[in-house]
Design an enzyme around this catalytic site. Structure first.
Site, PDB file in Angstrom:
ATOM      1  N   ASP A 115      72.305   7.394  36.231  1.00  0.00           N
ATOM      2  CA  ASP A 115      72.737   6.577  35.703  1.00  0.00           C
ATOM      3  C   ASP A 115      72.879   6.105  34.361  1.00  0.00           C
ATOM      4  OD1 ASP A 115      71.193   4.791  35.692  1.00  0.00           O
ATOM      5  OD2 ASP A 115      72.556   3.410  37.358  1.00  0.00           O
ATOM      6  N   ASP A 290      78.382   9.847  45.604  1.00  0.00           N
ATOM      7  CA  ASP A 290      76.635   8.976  45.483  1.00  0.00           C
ATOM      8  C   ASP A 290      76.768   7.226  46.173  1.00  0.00           C
ATOM      9  OD1 ASP A 290      75.607   6.410  43.624  1.00  0.00           O
ATOM     10  OD2 ASP A 290      77.393   7.890  43.042  1.00  0.00           O
ATOM     11  N   CYS A 328      71.831  14.258  67.583  1.00  0.00           N
ATOM     12  CA  CYS A 328      71.202  14.019  66.065  1.00  0.00           C
ATOM     13  C   CYS A 328      70.401  15.451  65.516  1.00  0.00           C
ATOM     14  CB  CYS A 328      71.594  12.893  65.340  1.00  0.00           C
ATOM     15  SG  CYS A 328      70.518  12.777  64.126  1.00  0.00           S
ATOM     16  N   CYS A 330      68.086  14.727  63.197  1.00  0.00           N
ATOM     17  CA  CYS A 330      66.909  13.770  62.387  1.00  0.00           C
ATOM     18  C   CYS A 330      66.097  13.294  62.989  1.00  0.00           C
ATOM     19  CB  CYS A 330      67.595  12.228  62.238  1.00  0.00           C
ATOM     20  SG  CYS A 330      67.326  11.027  62.657  1.00  0.00           S
ATOM     21  N   CYS A 333      65.819  11.140  65.666  1.00  0.00           N
ATOM     22  CA  CYS A 333      67.168  11.574  67.489  1.00  0.00           C
ATOM     23  C   CYS A 333      66.581  12.519  67.969  1.00  0.00           C
ATOM     24  CB  CYS A 333      68.249  11.247  67.191  1.00  0.00           C
ATOM     25  SG  CYS A 333      68.695  10.535  66.082  1.00  0.00           S
ATOM     26  N   HIS A 365      67.197   7.736  59.725  1.00  0.00           N
ATOM     27  CA  HIS A 365      68.544   9.012  60.194  1.00  0.00           C
ATOM     28  C   HIS A 365      69.429   8.723  60.275  1.00  0.00           C
ATOM     29  CE1 HIS A 365      71.279   8.798  63.415  1.00  0.00           C
ATOM     30  NE2 HIS A 365      72.377   7.817  63.170  1.00  0.00           N
TER      31      HIS A 365
END
Length: 435
Positions: A115, A290, A328, A330, A333, A365
């Protein structure tokens, strides 16, 4: 109307117009939804390709709280944010120049977006004053008077070495009733963009994005779009939102701006992170987003799932030995027999109140969830089933898509998806749109 699909690589569109700003970016459009304004594309940047639409995690101080960069990369992230204001204070520009930029400082081999630094100075520091010269403020460390100008913002970002850099813009709250001040901020942002362009040292390896301002006034937004597009920056952001405005007003701004922006450039809506906001904004024609919310909410013990956010600290999870989210992929999980950690809700509940590893696991996660959501959105667009995806998304999130908030129902109906219709009717409407 036939489905619009682009299978060839589009040459760098910035070379097609006069007064071109050099660019280290190539935007490759693959497909558009035949019903909505959603797009699937690839953004080619100096540190590799990024598939759009995408969500960008925020690594404020060159660190995503709780994760190593290897873990972040494993989620599929190929573009994340650093904060110019914070890196300018620490480690400081001299250190960044010496080490060769933020990529080397933090060991991140993929893309970075920074930014401009102006938003933090206005939002975090009460003693800040915006003038034509720049943003005057008092240092949060020792109270020393400081000044951030468009030129200094670009100089800091040049030292950081981010793949995408943002112009310094004049940011005020969308809820401000002062239209005169809103118009002033919009016009000043245009002038500051010209100064940023002039100050930019490395356009061949860093891409400067302009930022559309104008509050909730659609006429001001239209005027700003017209002027910013003339500057022909490699990408375009829609800024000044996520400041407490009503969601229906937010949707009107995004819809208005994307309708006026070029097809051959990425569109970035700043500060957006709730899952329903992401999917609706994609339908309205936006590509990049974002927000700190997924990582911040993890530190409060919250897990993002397709059925809503769950507060793992709640006593009801103390003996819940299911994964954080069924199905999931990830690392948390995924069962151990499939190479994951096999983490259960009960274990995270046990950790969440006192042990930092609990926040770490939920952060992993949540970031994976956001990126996976965007990957699913992209695939649905490529397969031209995005309206059906939207229906299932809101069915999962609210139990019945007819319970979705009015702002989402209205916004999606404006681009051809009626959440109140049956699945069969949605499919029929899409076939009519294709014919």
């Amino acid at each position: 109307m036939q489905r619009h699909t682009v299978s060839r690589i589009v040459p760098n569109a910035f070379a097609m117009t006069e007064n071109v700003m050099p660019s280290a970016l190539r935007f490759e459009l693959h497909a558009k939804c035949s019903t909505t304004k959603a797009r699937a594309s690839t953004l080619h940047l100096p540190h590799g390709p990024v598939q759009l639409p995408t969500f960008m995690p925020v690594a404020t101080q060159a660190s995503l709280k709780g994760l190593t960069y290897d873990q972040l990369a494993a989620t599929g992230c190929r573009l994340c944010l650093n904060n110019t204001y914070h890196l300018g204070l620490k480690p400081g520009q001299a250190v960044l120049d010496k080490v060769g930029g933020a990529h080397r400082l933090q060991g991140w081999k993929h893309n970075l977006l920074t930014d401009s630094g102006g938003f933090q100075m206005v939002s975090l520091l009460k003693l800040a004053k915006v003038t034509e010269e720049g943003v005057r403020f008092l240092s949060p460390h020792d109270g020393t008077p400081m000044l951030l100008t468009p030129e200094h913002s670009i100089s800091l970002q040049n030292s950081i070495g981010s793949d995408i850099i943002m112009q310094l813009d004049d940011v005020i709250a969308t809820t401000s009733p002062d239209r005169e001040r809103m118009a002033q901020a919009m016009e000043r942002s245009i002038r500051w963009l010209d100064r940023c362009i002039a100050a930019h040292k490395y356009p061949e390896r860093q891409n400067l994005f302009c930022i559309i301002q104008g509050g909730l006034d659609l006429d001001l937004r239209r005027k700003c779009c017209e002027e910013m597009v003339k500057r022909n920056t490699p990408g375009i952001a829609i800024g000044g939102l996520s400041g407490g405005e009503a969601k229906d007003e937010y949707c009107k701004v995004v819809d208005t701006c994307t309708s006026l922006l070029p097809e051959n450039k990425p569109r970035y809506v700043m500060g957006v992170g709730y899952p329903e906001d992401l999917v609706v904004s994609v339908a309205l024609g936006a590509d990049m987003f974002d927000c700190v919310w997924p990582t911040r909410t993890a530190r409060f013990g919250n897990a993002i799932t397709p059925h809503g956010v769950i507060q793992i600290r709640h006593a009801s999870f103390a003996a819940d030995f299911s994964p954080i989210q069924e199905g999931c992929q990830c690392p948390c999980c995924l069962p151990k027999e499939k190479g994951g950690l096999g983490i259960t809700r009960a274990y995270v509940h046990h950790l969440a109140s006192k042990e930092t590893v609990g926040a770490h696991l939920l952060t992993l996660h949540n970031v994976h969830y956001q990126l996976s959501l965007m990957a699913s959105v992209r695939q649905a667009i490529l397969e031209d089933r995005f309206p059906q995806f939207l229906c299932k998304f809101f069915d999962d999130l609210y139990g019945d898509r007819r319970r979705a908030p009015d702002w989402a129902i209205t916004a999606l109906k404006g681009v051809g998806v009626d959440l109140l219709a049956s699945t069969e009717e949605v499919s029929i409407d899409q076939r009519h749109a294709e014919s």
